[in-house]
Design an enzyme around this catalytic site. Structure first.
Site, PDB file in Angstrom:
ATOM      1  N   TRP A  96      -1.951 -16.228  -4.689  1.00 48.69           N
ATOM      2  CA  TRP A  96      -0.626 -15.623  -4.479  1.00 48.69           C
ATOM      3  C   TRP A  96       0.480 -16.649  -4.623  1.00 48.69           C
ATOM      4  O   TRP A  96       1.556 -16.346  -5.147  1.00 48.69           O
ATOM      5  CB  TRP A  96      -0.565 -14.885  -3.132  1.00 48.69           C
ATOM      6  N   ASP A 156       5.920 -16.442   2.179  1.00 48.14           N
ATOM      7  CA  ASP A 156       5.212 -15.177   1.963  1.00 48.14           C
ATOM      8  C   ASP A 156       4.310 -14.957   3.178  1.00 48.14           C
ATOM      9  O   ASP A 156       3.334 -15.671   3.375  1.00 48.14           O
ATOM     10  CB  ASP A 156       4.378 -15.296   0.676  1.00 48.14           C
ATOM     11  N   LYS A 188      -0.939  -4.729   5.270  1.00 53.30           N
ATOM     12  CA  LYS A 188      -2.022  -5.384   6.019  1.00 53.30           C
ATOM     13  C   LYS A 188      -1.787  -5.261   7.521  1.00 53.30           C
ATOM     14  O   LYS A 188      -2.593  -4.692   8.236  1.00 53.30           O
ATOM     15  CB  LYS A 188      -2.150  -6.839   5.582  1.00 53.30           C
TER      16      LYS A 188
HETATM   17  N1  PMP Z   1       0.942 -12.294  -1.112  1.00 51.11           N
HETATM   18  C1  PMP Z   1      -0.162 -12.224  -0.366  1.00 51.11           C
HETATM   19  C2  PMP Z   1      -0.447 -13.302   0.632  1.00 51.11           C
HETATM   20  C3  PMP Z   1      -1.043 -11.144  -0.536  1.00 51.11           C
HETATM   21  O1  PMP Z   1      -2.146 -11.072   0.208  1.00 51.11           O
HETATM   22  C4  PMP Z   1      -0.736 -10.138  -1.479  1.00 51.11           C
HETATM   23  C5  PMP Z   1      -1.607  -8.924  -1.669  1.00 51.11           C
HETATM   24  N2  PMP Z   1      -2.886  -8.979  -1.293  1.00 51.11           N
HETATM   25  C6  PMP Z   1       0.419 -10.287  -2.246  1.00 51.11           C
HETATM   26  C7  PMP Z   1       1.240 -11.362  -2.016  1.00 51.11           C
HETATM   27  C8  PMP Z   1       0.785  -9.279  -3.282  1.00 51.11           C
HETATM   28  O2  PMP Z   1       1.252  -8.172  -2.634  1.00 51.11           O
HETATM   29  P1  PMP Z   1       1.640  -6.796  -3.335  1.00 51.11           P
HETATM   30  O3  PMP Z   1       0.378  -6.194  -3.807  1.00 51.11           O
HETATM   31  O4  PMP Z   1       2.280  -6.055  -2.204  1.00 51.11           O
HETATM   32  O5  PMP Z   1       2.583  -7.096  -4.427  1.00 51.11           O
END
Ligand code: PMP
Length: 363
Positions: free
Chosen positions: A101, A168, A192
């Site tokens: 991420w 994030d 989550k």
């Molecule tokens: N950042 C983190 C730490 C994540 O766990 C995730 C999704 N698992 C994301 C970003 C991406 O999120 P989204 O699918 O809501 O765009």
């Protein structure tokens, strides 16, 4: 009968919350209108969004002068939007790369200007750095980090050092106390710890809002409306039609968390749950935990079985016992138990019992 749900997200919600949502669908609060059938400009919805914001402010101790937004597009849109709003064409945002991420975040930031990674591990994403392993550049606009690495099961246990933090928090928001005031920008997808997918929480310092307004004036044609924090703040997240269902779900989740005693209370339960699992993993060399000890996540516990041939059998037997969602992410393999706020201690106990029995049979 509901499964013990360890999936990484969208993740388990408390049954009380789901039942409350179910009740609101045909007839919200005796209004004669279903929750998803009311205007986002109605008094009823205004009350919902204001209440959700105020609960989040209380739960996270968000300074009054900070702004709270509920946007769409997921954390993935924030990878780009945060950089777009904070960086001019020749500015640099710096990134700590602790896994997928973070890597995606810096990739999107590079579309705006020449951002860079100031720390990445040499071989495996199995830890987060110590503050003495990287040096933020003085004239970088911000330092971005991913608080909890959902895929690798690592988590920061102290704030990174950097003068303007952008974080994030998608997979650990509201799971433990954090110093919001030490950040300029925080974003998190809701799916989550906070409710369903389709709502993204964004928390902005006054500096971040001002910065967005400034960047709007220097970018040719200005920032696109849907990607403009300043505009979203001015319109209180109601520039266009928001995810009304998702925001109500968030409101109900936050109420649930407050009734439980808030973030510090759930943090204790989260520590207890993750300790139980890590103790089981540390108790014999049958298991191999993925993350280094000091970087272990309290939200996503990643591990392998020493004999990998046993993993498909583990998953099959677990599923037969109602333990769902334990397969590791495809990029790491192995196993992963995601144990967010709404995953009850009893589910973790059931998993640990299962693991102990599995080890007895196959060890
Ligand atoms: N950042 C983190 C730490 C994540 O766990 C995730 C999704 N698992 C994301 C970003 C991406 O999120 P989204 O699918 O809501 O765009």
């Amino acid at each position: 009968m509901r499964e013990h749900n360890f999936t990484a997200g969208p993740a388990v919600l408390p049954i009380e919350v789901v039942e409350q949502l179910q009740k609101a669908l045909p007839n919200y609060n005796q209004s004669g209108l279903g929750l998803m059938e009311m205007s986002h400009r109605s008094k009823a919805f205004d009350d919902i969004i204001l209440s959700a914001k105020s609960r989040l402010r209380t739960l996270l101790n968000i300074p009054e002068e900070y702004s709270v937004l509920f946007l769409q597009g997921g954390a993935s849109m924030q990878f780009y939007m945060s950089a777009l709003n904070l960086l001019g064409p020749s500015d640099v945002g710096e990134y700590i790369d602790t896994g997928t991420w973070s890597t995606k975040a810096v990739k999107e930031a590079k579309r705006c200007s020449d951002s860079k990674v100031i720390w990445a591990p040499k071989d495996s994403y199995n830890r987060v750095p110590n503050p003495n392993e990287y040096t933020p550049t003085e004239d970088a606009v911000y330092l971005h980090y991913t608080s909890n690495n959902t895929i690798y099961g690592t988590q920061f246990h102290e704030l990174p050092k950097g003068q303007r933090l952008v974080a994030d928090l998608s997979s650990d928001i509201c799971s433990r106390t954090i110093d919001v005031a030490a950040h300029e920008l925080i974003y998190a997808g809701a799916q989550k710890n906070l409710g369903p997918s389709g709502v993204t929480v964004v928390i902005l310092s006054p500096w971040a809002v001002e910065r967005s307004r400034y960047i709007h004036t220097i970018r040719s044609g200005g920032l696109q409306s849907m990607l403009n924090y300043g505009l979203m703040v001015d319109k209180a997240s109601l520039f266009n039609t928001p995810n009304t269902f998702g925001i109500y779900a968030l409101e109900v989740m936050l109420k649930w968390l407050q009734e439980l005693g808030g973030v510090s209370a759930i943090a204790e339960v989260n520590t207890e749950k993750s300790n139980l699992l890590y103790q089981a993993l540390d108790s014999s060399d049958f298991w191999t935990p993925h993350a280094e000890r000091q970087s272990r996540s309290q939200m996503n516990v990643t591990f392998k079985i020493k004999n990998p041939d046993l993993e498909p059998i583990f998953l099959k037997k677990a599923a037969a016992e109602g333990l769902h969602g334990l397969k590791g992410h495809r990029s790491v393999g192995g196993l992963r138990a995601s144990i967010y706020n709404a995953c009850p201690l009893s589910s973790v106990q059931a998993l640990v019992n299962f693991m102990n029995n599995f080890e007895k049979t196959h060890g």
